[in-house]
Design a protein around this motif. Sequence first.
Motif: not given
Length: 331
Positions: A72, A81, A84, A103, A127, A129
């Motif tokens: 990250l 992220i 999350s 993505s 995840v 957005r």
Amino acid sequence: MVKKYSKQHYQDHIDLEGDEEVPARWEPIRRPEVHVKQTKKSSYESNADVQRWLKEQGIDVNQPTVFNPTFLSSQRDAPWILSSLTPLYEQKLILDILHVVKSGKEATVFCCSGHPDTDRQYLAVKVYRPRMFRSLKNDADYRNNRTQRDEQGQVAHGENRLRGVARKTARGHAARVQSWIEYEFETQLRLFQAGVHVPRPLAYVGNAVLMDYIGSEGNAAPLLRDVRLAEQEVQPLFDRLLADIELCLAHGRIHGDLSEYNILYWQGDVTIIDFAQAVDTIHDEVFPIFARDVARVCQYFARYGLERDAEQLAAQIWTRHLGGRVEDIVL
């Protein structure tokens, strides 16, 4: 007779030529460099709706955590992220983030190393957005045909079913997001337990859905659209997908966005993914959505010379499980 000139005459002539105006040589215009100050994009967490929603999920983005994946460090949305996925780390479900699998506009899928308790070396986590606080793809078309929650998080029924999630309020947004993600997880779990070939879902926390990873280390399973099937694979894989579509219908769900873009291919087998657009069969006017799923699968396999009547297939499958006459179904 040859006219003679003195040395001084030649010198005077040269001096006169030097007095003539010489055209200027062309040069490109040199403009001063303009330095534009780069403004740092605001963090996702600065959004008020996102802040409220994270708080309701019990997630504190400002709280220090021991979960700090090196992956990250170069990601602009690292705080989002991290907030999350930290709960999944704390619940001993994942150990690290390894790479991005896929993505998109609404979500990003990551490959994570699984905690030993999960008995999985790798896991995939989807995840969502913060864009989901503004809109979800085709949201208006699908909300009418799935379970909804009101502003208090309770399942809404009857005429009040859409009021809470439709309001332009912070609670309305939060209820809408929570309902959407919860529904996707529950749909995938229901279908996995029914025997449909989908990734096994393990958990969902906040805006993250954890599931089995399809592929090998550093090599995620490609989408069906990105592979070339061998001739002997075409019929068996078509039959497998039609059986899965029918099994979904028998257990009250329609994928809603099925195509070669939402089917993984791995080692001669197929896996259906992305149930964000799934709808309930108990609601009205969902047959066209079901028929479209069947049509898209048929269109893909038609490229390999496998021709099937998509309308007839959809009508026959629908009738077997939900009754009614084929001729009464309008596509």
